[in-house]
Design a protein around this motif. Sequence first.
Motif, PDB file in Angstrom:
ATOM      1  N   TYR A   1      46.992  67.818  22.262  1.00  0.00           N
ATOM      2  CA  TYR A   1      46.021  68.449  23.148  1.00  0.00           C
ATOM      3  C   TYR A   1      46.262  68.038  24.589  1.00  0.00           C
ATOM      4  O   TYR A   1      46.514  66.873  24.896  1.00  0.00           O
ATOM      5  N   THR A   2      46.167  69.018  25.477  1.00  0.00           N
ATOM      6  CA  THR A   2      46.329  68.796  26.908  1.00  0.00           C
ATOM      7  C   THR A   2      45.073  69.266  27.627  1.00  0.00           C
ATOM      8  O   THR A   2      44.536  70.327  27.321  1.00  0.00           O
ATOM      9  N   MET A   3      44.637  68.486  28.585  1.00  0.00           N
ATOM     10  CA  MET A   3      43.501  68.877  29.404  1.00  0.00           C
ATOM     11  C   MET A   3      43.929  68.962  30.859  1.00  0.00           C
ATOM     12  O   MET A   3      44.835  68.248  31.293  1.00  0.00           O
ATOM     13  N   GLY A   4      43.276  69.848  31.587  1.00  0.00           N
ATOM     14  CA  GLY A   4      43.654  70.040  32.971  1.00  0.00           C
ATOM     15  C   GLY A   4      42.478  70.428  33.841  1.00  0.00           C
ATOM     16  O   GLY A   4      41.370  70.675  33.364  1.00  0.00           O
ATOM     17  N   TRP A   5      42.756  70.448  35.132  1.00  0.00           N
ATOM     18  CA  TRP A   5      41.779  70.854  36.138  1.00  0.00           C
ATOM     19  C   TRP A   5      42.321  72.040  36.914  1.00  0.00           C
ATOM     20  O   TRP A   5      43.482  72.052  37.339  1.00  0.00           O
TER      21      TRP A   5
ATOM     22  N   PRO B   1      36.237  81.100  46.890  1.00  0.00           N
ATOM     23  CA  PRO B   1      35.838  82.503  47.034  1.00  0.00           C
ATOM     24  C   PRO B   1      36.988  83.375  47.527  1.00  0.00           C
ATOM     25  O   PRO B   1      37.659  83.046  48.505  1.00  0.00           O
ATOM     26  N   GLY B   2      37.212  84.482  46.841  1.00  0.00           N
ATOM     27  CA  GLY B   2      38.266  85.402  47.216  1.00  0.00           C
ATOM     28  C   GLY B   2      39.663  84.968  46.848  1.00  0.00           C
ATOM     29  O   GLY B   2      40.628  85.660  47.197  1.00  0.00           O
ATOM     30  N   LYS B   3      39.795  83.855  46.157  1.00  0.00           N
ATOM     31  CA  LYS B   3      41.105  83.338  45.784  1.00  0.00           C
ATOM     32  C   LYS B   3      41.271  83.333  44.272  1.00  0.00           C
ATOM     33  O   LYS B   3      40.293  83.344  43.522  1.00  0.00           O
ATOM     34  N   GLU B   4      42.514  83.311  43.835  1.00  0.00           N
ATOM     35  CA  GLU B   4      42.804  83.188  42.415  1.00  0.00           C
ATOM     36  C   GLU B   4      42.579  81.757  41.957  1.00  0.00           C
ATOM     37  O   GLU B   4      42.655  80.810  42.746  1.00  0.00           O
ATOM     38  N   ARG B   5      42.295  81.604  40.675  1.00  0.00           N
ATOM     39  CA  ARG B   5      42.160  80.282  40.110  1.00  0.00           C
ATOM     40  C   ARG B   5      43.518  79.583  40.131  1.00  0.00           C
ATOM     41  O   ARG B   5      44.514  80.134  39.668  1.00  0.00           O
ATOM     42  N   GLU B   6      43.562  78.365  40.665  1.00  0.00           N
ATOM     43  CA  GLU B   6      44.818  77.661  40.817  1.00  0.00           C
ATOM     44  C   GLU B   6      44.812  76.326  40.088  1.00  0.00           C
ATOM     45  O   GLU B   6      43.784  75.661  39.956  1.00  0.00           O
ATOM     46  N   PHE B   7      45.988  75.934  39.651  1.00  0.00           N
ATOM     47  CA  PHE B   7      46.181  74.671  38.966  1.00  0.00           C
ATOM     48  C   PHE B   7      46.017  73.503  39.926  1.00  0.00           C
ATOM     49  O   PHE B   7      46.472  73.555  41.069  1.00  0.00           O
ATOM     50  N   VAL B   8      45.374  72.440  39.446  1.00  0.00           N
ATOM     51  CA  VAL B   8      45.186  71.231  40.230  1.00  0.00           C
ATOM     52  C   VAL B   8      45.910  70.041  39.598  1.00  0.00           C
ATOM     53  O   VAL B   8      46.734  69.390  40.234  1.00  0.00           O
ATOM     54  N   ALA B   9      45.590  69.749  38.340  1.00  0.00           N
ATOM     55  CA  ALA B   9      46.163  68.593  37.662  1.00  0.00           C
ATOM     56  C   ALA B   9      46.011  68.760  36.167  1.00  0.00           C
ATOM     57  O   ALA B   9      45.168  69.521  35.697  1.00  0.00           O
ATOM     58  N   ALA B  10      46.818  68.030  35.407  1.00  0.00           N
ATOM     59  CA  ALA B  10      46.727  68.058  33.954  1.00  0.00           C
ATOM     60  C   ALA B  10      47.138  66.710  33.387  1.00  0.00           C
ATOM     61  O   ALA B  10      47.874  65.947  34.033  1.00  0.00           O
ATOM     62  N   ILE B  11      46.668  66.438  32.174  1.00  0.00           N
ATOM     63  CA  ILE B  11      46.996  65.189  31.503  1.00  0.00           C
ATOM     64  C   ILE B  11      47.183  65.456  30.015  1.00  0.00           C
ATOM     65  O   ILE B  11      46.410  66.186  29.400  1.00  0.00           O
ATOM     66  N   VAL B  12      48.238  64.874  29.453  1.00  0.00           N
ATOM     67  CA  VAL B  12      48.445  64.931  28.017  1.00  0.00           C
ATOM     68  C   VAL B  12      47.566  63.874  27.383  1.00  0.00           C
ATOM     69  O   VAL B  12      47.667  62.691  27.710  1.00  0.00           O
ATOM     70  N   TRP B  13      46.687  64.282  26.483  1.00  0.00           N
ATOM     71  CA  TRP B  13      45.640  63.405  25.991  1.00  0.00           C
ATOM     72  C   TRP B  13      46.171  62.156  25.312  1.00  0.00           C
ATOM     73  O   TRP B  13      45.695  61.053  25.563  1.00  0.00           O
ATOM     74  N   SER B  14      47.161  62.312  24.455  1.00  0.00           N
ATOM     75  CA  SER B  14      47.628  61.189  23.658  1.00  0.00           C
ATOM     76  C   SER B  14      48.388  60.151  24.477  1.00  0.00           C
ATOM     77  O   SER B  14      48.210  58.948  24.283  1.00  0.00           O
ATOM     78  N   GLY B  15      49.244  60.592  25.387  1.00  0.00           N
ATOM     79  CA  GLY B  15      50.095  59.671  26.112  1.00  0.00           C
ATOM     80  C   GLY B  15      49.684  59.377  27.541  1.00  0.00           C
ATOM     81  O   GLY B  15      50.154  58.394  28.130  1.00  0.00           O
ATOM     82  N   GLY B  16      48.830  60.220  28.121  1.00  0.00           N
ATOM     83  CA  GLY B  16      48.363  60.004  29.469  1.00  0.00           C
ATOM     84  C   GLY B  16      49.296  60.489  30.562  1.00  0.00           C
ATOM     85  O   GLY B  16      49.054  60.192  31.740  1.00  0.00           O
ATOM     86  N   TRP B  17      50.343  61.211  30.222  1.00  0.00           N
ATOM     87  CA  TRP B  17      51.236  61.747  31.239  1.00  0.00           C
ATOM     88  C   TRP B  17      50.494  62.766  32.086  1.00  0.00           C
ATOM     89  O   TRP B  17      49.785  63.625  31.561  1.00  0.00           O
ATOM     90  N   THR B  18      50.681  62.687  33.381  1.00  0.00           N
ATOM     91  CA  THR B  18      49.947  63.521  34.313  1.00  0.00           C
ATOM     92  C   THR B  18      50.869  64.380  35.160  1.00  0.00           C
ATOM     93  O   THR B  18      52.024  64.032  35.407  1.00  0.00           O
ATOM     94  N   TYR B  19      50.319  65.495  35.628  1.00  0.00           N
ATOM     95  CA  TYR B  19      51.041  66.449  36.462  1.00  0.00           C
ATOM     96  C   TYR B  19      50.080  66.962  37.520  1.00  0.00           C
ATOM     97  O   TYR B  19      48.891  67.163  37.254  1.00  0.00           O
ATOM     98  N   TYR B  20      50.612  67.197  38.737  1.00  0.00           N
ATOM     99  CA  TYR B  20      49.765  67.564  39.860  1.00  0.00           C
ATOM    100  C   TYR B  20      50.359  68.714  40.652  1.00  0.00           C
ATOM    101  O   TYR B  20      51.583  68.842  40.786  1.00  0.00           O
ATOM    102  N   ALA B  21      49.475  69.528  41.198  1.00  0.00           N
ATOM    103  CA  ALA B  21      49.902  70.521  42.167  1.00  0.00           C
ATOM    104  C   ALA B  21      50.358  69.820  43.441  1.00  0.00           C
ATOM    105  O   ALA B  21      49.850  68.751  43.800  1.00  0.00           O
ATOM    106  N   ASP B  22      51.308  70.423  44.138  1.00  0.00           N
ATOM    107  CA  ASP B  22      51.818  69.821  45.362  1.00  0.00           C
ATOM    108  C   ASP B  22      50.713  69.586  46.396  1.00  0.00           C
ATOM    109  O   ASP B  22      50.759  68.612  47.154  1.00  0.00           O
ATOM    110  N   SER B  23      49.723  70.445  46.412  1.00  0.00           N
ATOM    111  CA  SER B  23      48.671  70.357  47.410  1.00  0.00           C
ATOM    112  C   SER B  23      47.771  69.134  47.248  1.00  0.00           C
ATOM    113  O   SER B  23      47.063  68.767  48.190  1.00  0.00           O
ATOM    114  N   VAL B  24      47.792  68.507  46.071  1.00  0.00           N
ATOM    115  CA  VAL B  24      46.902  67.371  45.829  1.00  0.00           C
ATOM    116  C   VAL B  24      47.644  66.088  45.503  1.00  0.00           C
ATOM    117  O   VAL B  24      46.999  65.038  45.353  1.00  0.00           O
ATOM    118  N   LYS B  25      48.957  66.127  45.405  1.00  0.00           N
ATOM    119  CA  LYS B  25      49.720  64.924  45.094  1.00  0.00           C
ATOM    120  C   LYS B  25      49.468  63.844  46.136  1.00  0.00           C
ATOM    121  O   LYS B  25      49.468  64.101  47.331  1.00  0.00           O
TER     122      LYS B  25
END
Length: 123
Positions: free
Chosen positions: A32-36, A41-65
Motif C-alpha cells: 500500500y502506498t499513500m500520498g498527498w 482554484p482553477g488548477k488541476e489536482r497535482e502531486f505533492v508527496a508519497a510514501i510507501v507504507w511498509s518501507g517508508g520510502w518517500t517521493y516529492y514534487a520538485d516544487s516542495v522538495k
Amino acid sequence: QVQLVESGGGLVQAGDSLRLSCAASGRTSSSYTMGWFRQAPGKEREFVAAIVWSGGWTYYADSVKGRFTCSRDNAKNTMYLQMNSLKPEDTAVYYCAGRIGGTSTTAYHYDHWGQGTQVTVSS
C-alpha cells in the motif's frame, strides 16, 4: 474498505509551518502506498508527496522538495505531511490518497481519497 480522514489545515503566514495528518482505517496490503495531492482554484489536482507504507520510502514534487516531509506512524496508522517555509503558492486544498501498488504521481491511479483540508498561506 479503506477510509482516509485528513486534519491539520489552516491559515498561516509565509514562512510558517503546518503539519497535516491523514488517519487510515480498513484493510491495506503490504504494498500500500499513500500520498498527498493538492488543488488550487482553477488548477488541476497535482502531486505533492508519497510514501510507501511498509518501507517508508518517500517521493516529492520538485516544487516542495526541501520544504515538505512525508512520514508515517505505523502504530497510529497515520500519515503526516510536515510543511515548512510555506509560500502563498502552496495555498490549496490538500488531499490524502491511497492505492494498492507502487508510488504514482497520477491522481487517477489512487483508489481511496480523503475529503481534503484547506491550507491558506498569506504573504
